[in-house]
Design a protein around this motif. Structure first.
Motif: not given
Length: 206
Positions: A185-196
């Motif tokens: 995953v990667t994260t930013s303010r108020g957002r999470t990105l699931v990569l795999d």
């Protein structure tokens, strides 16, 4: 049928559709966008109960039993939906057996999901619960991530993940840090990105 009996409405991001404690005056069939369903405890803790999206009905349980709203529903992005008054909704259920059966099945599925979540909270460590909630949200409601083939983006913050997993924000931070270290995953303010998604699924069940 619901669309024929209601009227189209638009809610901007952050607008409350239903407020916990309010009377059940209507139901909404979501056409576009996502909403989050939250409940506040007496100690001020907010739990994320669910995220709902297109094709899903919200507010129906309170209309069925006539009791006050048990949760708050908030637009996570611009939402378009069909709003139907409680009286019209109940009349529809009385007139159309297949619709009533469909609503019952939907409520049953949600109750099963809720039971499963409670079972996980009693049996699984916090990190695994966070991973499972993150995977479930990504599969059900994640959006495509530009430049990240197979990735799924979620507009969910750390406190909301904590509420959904029944743990502390600190546990969520630790789990997300571990997932980032593994490249999941990667994260930013108020957002999470699931990569795999596949690797996250293995991680969540290990």
């Amino acid at each position: 049928m619901i669309r024929d009996r209601g009227r189209t409405r638009i809610w901007k991001q952050g607008v409350v559709l239903f407020l916990e404690g309010d009377p059940p005056d209507s139901v909404v069939l979501i056409e576009e966008g996502l909403v989050k369903i939250t409940a506040d405890a007496d100690n001020g803790y907010t739990s994320l109960l669910a995220i709902r999206g297109p094709g899903e009905l919200i507010g129906e349980m309170a209309c069925l039993d006539g009791r006050a709203r048990s949760a708050t529903v908030t637009a996570m992005q611009t939402v378009r939906g069909t709003a139907v008054t409680s009286d019209r909704f109940l009349a529809l259920l009385e007139e159309h057996g297949p619709l009533a059966l469909s609503v019952i099945r939907s409520i049953t599925a949600r109750l099963r999901d809720s039971d499963g979540l409670r079972a996980d909270q009693g049996a699984l460590p916090a990190g695994m619960r966070v991973a499972r909630v993150l995977l479930d949200l990504a599969l059900r409601h994640g959006s495509e991530a530009p430049g990240r083939p197979g990735g799924r983006a979620l507009s969910v913050n750390q406190q909301e993940l904590a509420g959904a997993a029944g743990t502390s924000r600190e546990s969520v931070v630790r789990t997300l840090r571990r997932l980032q270290d593994h490249g999941l995953v990667t994260t930013s303010r108020g957002r999470t990105l699931v990569l795999d998604l596949r690797s996250l699924a293995r991680w969540a069940s290990s």
